[in-house]
Structures are given as C-alpha cells and as structure tokens.
Design an enzyme around this catalytic site. Structure first.
Site, PDB file in Angstrom:
ATOM      1  CE  LYS A  81      10.249 -35.571  29.380  1.00 18.66           C
ATOM      2  NZ  LYS A  81       9.389 -36.482  30.160  1.00 18.66           N
ATOM      3  CB  SER A 156       8.712 -34.068  33.096  1.00 19.83           C
ATOM      4  OG  SER A 156       8.814 -35.395  32.587  1.00 19.83           O
ATOM      5  CB  SER A 180       6.295 -37.389  32.702  1.00 21.46           C
ATOM      6  OG  SER A 180       6.674 -37.161  34.034  1.00 21.46           O
TER       7      SER A 180
END
Length: 497
Positions: A81, A156, A180
C-alpha cells in the site's frame, strides 16, 4: 486453461516447490498484465526492476536451498500500500505533495513481508493520506472495482483490493483505520481482514496513538488470507499489547468447528440506510451458518450518533496530525477540511471523544457477549460510482456521505476485534456485496474456521472466471457485429478487467 494469474498464492508456492514454474516467470507474467492495461487503477508505482531482481534471487534460493525450510509464501508476488515507506521506491501517500518522494528506509511491515520471501510488484493506489473511503488521488488514476469499471474500489486500500480482484497479484497488503481494508474488499469481490489490535506489528513509529489503525491482508481466498496473516505476524510489535498468536492461521481453516452462537446484526451504527440487497446478503450468510448446524439469532444494529460523532472526531485528529506540517491550500478538499477541523479541537475535547468511543465500544462488546460471531453488512451499499462520494465543494457533506457508506466498519477499529469481509453477496447487477464476520479479540483462528466453511458452502471463485468469459463474449459480439474490427489476440485480451 489455467493461467499463471489464475493461481492463488498457495498454489503458486506449491508450483514453485514442484518445479512447475518459477518466480521469474510469474513476476514477468504479472508485470506484463499490469503494463498492458491496469485499467482498475491498482498501481501508482510499478517497481519492475526491483521485482525482477528479487525474483531472480528467489529462484536461486529455490534451486540451492531445502525448499521445506523456506517461508510458506516464498517467491509469491504481492503489492504494498502506498502509505508504507519503501526504500528506493516512490511513495506518494496518495498526495501531490509527495509525488516524487523516494524514501531511504522501509516501514516495518515492508521488512516483514520481505523476510517472508514475498516479492512486491509496486505500490497500490490510495487516497491522500488514506483519508477517504474512495480512492481517487491527484497522483494517479482512480482505483476501480474489477466487476464494473464505472464503480469505485472504495478506500483507502482501494488499489490493493483492485489489484487482487483483477488478478494482478494474488495477495496484497492493506491497512485499516475506519474500514480501509474491508470496504475495498467488499467493492472488489475479495477477502479482506482487519486483524486484532496489536497482532500485526506497526514498528516502533507506526502506531497511530489511538489504537485504531492496523495492517491487514487482502486475497481472493480464505486460505491465502490466512497464510498471508501467518507471514505478517512473524514479528511482535515493540511496546505493544498483542493477543496470543495462533500456531498457524492457515491450519485454523481446517480445524473442525464447535457449535457456535452467531448473531445477525442488521442495520448500521452510523445511521446510514442499508441497501436491501446488502441486507439480504448478510441474511443469506446467517442462513448458511444455520444450515451448517450453528445457533443463529438476529438483533438490530441500532444507530449510535454519539459513538459516530466522537469516532469522527478521533479520525479528524488523526488525519489532521498527518497533514499539520503542510500548507492546507495544497491538500485535497476533504483533507484540508479535516485539517482545519483538527486545528479547532482542544486536547480536552479529543480526550473526551476518545473516552466516549471507548465506552460505546465496550457497550457494543457487552451487548454481543452472547455471540461467538457477529454478522453485519460490510458497507451499506453496493460499490458506488466513481466520484459519487467525493464532494470537493462541500467536504462536510462528503464526510457525512462517507460515514453513511462505511456503516459498521468503525466498530472493529473501536473495539480492536478482528473482522473479516467475505464476498458472499452479489447484487442483481452482478456487483460484489461484502458480508463481515466479527470475533473476539485474538480469535482470528475462529474467523478463519468459519470463513473457510462459508467459502465451501457459498463459493465465489467462479465469479472471476465468469467475469472473464463475459468479457470475452462481449468482445466477440462486438467483432461479429461489424461495428468494430476484430481485435488481435494480445496479452491485454487475457485481462479480465
């Protein structure tokens, strides 16, 4: 015919050990898929050269070492990520302010993944500072659901979930502060786990200070998710309280389950209305567990405005702390809004909000003390359209819309309990609808046992191949109609997104 990108992480690891393929072959194949058309917006940065170097080294080790002594997922491709610093690889944090930042160090989770022999193909797309439940940054294309490119991959960890759902990598690392990992898992039709608080190390400087944020795995199968969690929990976080670690989460998928008490909690703590098809997916999951011999009962998940408002205050303070050093005019409107709100907060107000959230989280735990597993809809709606949640002209309204969309996800961050989102529901339009299972702190083993049973009873693997067949049929129909020239067969044609 099975292609390399169809194989799960565990299948790839087994194929390496049998000598049927190699890390170099697999990495080259997946990089080609990403390079030809990452139409889901999964990657902000592709680290092809470091990935090929790591693959060559993994191949050398596989030839020379005792393969039974190597980590379980040795040589398997993954992605990191873009909120995690990676030495020598661009890390944007989803922000134009960090468009060209190349860190000189790795965050702890990156080193943990490298120690497990995993090979990162790059950095997955995130919203600025991870501050939205959609993934539409200024530094790259928006992350989209592989099941409908007009739909958002949520956020996210939107890029990570899109990469897994589009078969660009078999597993990817995410993080979760307010849903997320789980919201994107729901939107992209994959498995996403928010582990127990303290289980996965955040490193000496990686804790958010409030206990909300955790790193977690995304994968297409329950067993891949479990094996990835095994890899992520080989280190204990410094100075953190952590739950007992199972000997093997992968093995927990095979352990026979006792008769469990399962609560179906319909509704949303945020007060946002739950779409009828989303609610039906949760109910179908409850019926499946009842059919497997478990005791299932229902109760309402009542809205809790006091909890929701005070959790928003905590989230605002976290985002504000990340953005505090920067000129607000250079930030995305939602981040700028949260920054300005955080500057207005006093320390006393923040402390009071933390106390309220802790008290309401404790009340939720006590209210479900009679259940081993709690089932809820992961989010309140099917995947939203690109741009649907974003409102640059009124970021306060955007925050309210995001809160309504995420629904119950914040409960797991407040309680610290493990929560897994499974692609157990599908809308009338063929869109994935995640269903979440929550267990007690440190009971990931129980979650994996139940999830594996549901994966067998309500399988979803065929959804990926069905999507590929539908795309091929549509291509052939266009070519046969005479409206478009017949496309040549390229690696791009094999993509299922």
């Amino acid at each position: 015919m099975t292609e390399l990108h169809d194989l799960t992480a565990l299948q790839l690891a087994a194929a390496y050990r049998r000598g049927e393929t190699s890390p170099t072959e697999v990495v080259d194949h997946l990089l080609a898929r990403i390079g030809h058309s990452d139409r889901v917006g999964a990657f902000t940065t592709v680290s092809a050269d470091p990935a090929r170097t790591a693959a060559a080294e993994a191949e050398r080790v596989l030839r020379s070492a005792d393969r039974t002594e190597l980590p379980r997922l040795f040589g398997v491709p993954t992605a990191i990520k873009d909120l995690e610093a990676t030495a020598g690889v661009r890390t944007t944090l989803g922000s134009a302010l960090f468009r060209d930042w190349i860190p000189g160090h790795n965050d702890e989770i990156v080193d943990v993944m490298a120690d497990a022999g995993l090979i990162s193909l790059g950095k997955t797309t995130v919203p600025e500072f991870g501050a939205a439940c959609y993934t539409e940054p200024e530094v790259s294309a928006p992350a989209r659901s592989p099941f409908d490119l007009n739909r958002s991959a949520a956020g996210s960890s939107g890029g990570a979930a899109a990469a897994v759902g589009a078969l660009l990598v078999p597993i990817a690392q995410g993080s979760d502060t307010a849903g997320s990992v789980r919201s994107p898992a729901s939107a992209c039709g994959v498995v996403g786990l928010k582990p127990s608080r303290g289980l996965v190390t955040a490193g000496p400087a990686g804790n958010d200070g409030m206990g909300l944020s955790v790193r977690g795995p995304l994968a297409r199968t329950v067993r891949d998710t479990a094996a990835f969690l095994d890899a992520l929990t080989t280190r204990t976080g410094a100075g953190t309280v952590h739950p007992p670690r199972a000997v093997s989460y992968e093995r927990a998928c095979e352990v026979p389950l006792p008769r469990l008490r399962v609560a179906l909690a319909q509704g949303s703590v945020s007060g946002g209305p739950v779409d009828a098809e989303v609610a039906a997916a949760a109910e179908l999951t409850a019926r499946a567990l009842a059919g497997l011999g478990h005791d299932v009962f229902t109760r309402d998940q009542a809205a809790d405005p006091e909890f929701t408002e005070n959790f928003q205050t905590m989230f605002t303070a976290l985002v504000g702390a990340r953005a505090m050093a920067f000129d607000g005019t250079a930030l995305r409107p939602i981040v700028r809004h949260l920054l300005f709100r955080s500057k207005e907060l006093t320390s006393g107000e923040l402390a009071a909000s933390i106390g309220v959230v802790q008290a309401r989280a404790r009340a939720w735990v006590l209210g479900h003390a009679d259940a081993d597993i709690v089932i809820t809809p992961t989010v309140t709606t099917p995947p939203t359209l690109i741009g649907q949640l974003r409102d640059d002209t009124d970021p306060a309204a955007e925050l309210a819309a995001m809160t309504a969309f995420t629904g119950n996800t914040v409960l797991g961050n407040a309680t610290g309990f493990p929560v897994i989102s499974l692609p157990l529901g599908w809308s009338s339009e063929g869109l994935p609808l995640g269903v979440s299972l929550t267990a007690g702190w440190g009971r990931e083993d129980l979650l994996f046992g139940v999830s594996a049973a549901l994966e067998e009873a309500m399988p979803w693997a065929h959804r990926y191949t069905d999507r590929a067949k539908a795309r091929t049929a549509a291509r052939e129909q266009r070519a046969g109609s005479g409206d478009f020239p017949a496309p040549s067969h390229t690696a791009d044609d094999d993509l299922i997104v």
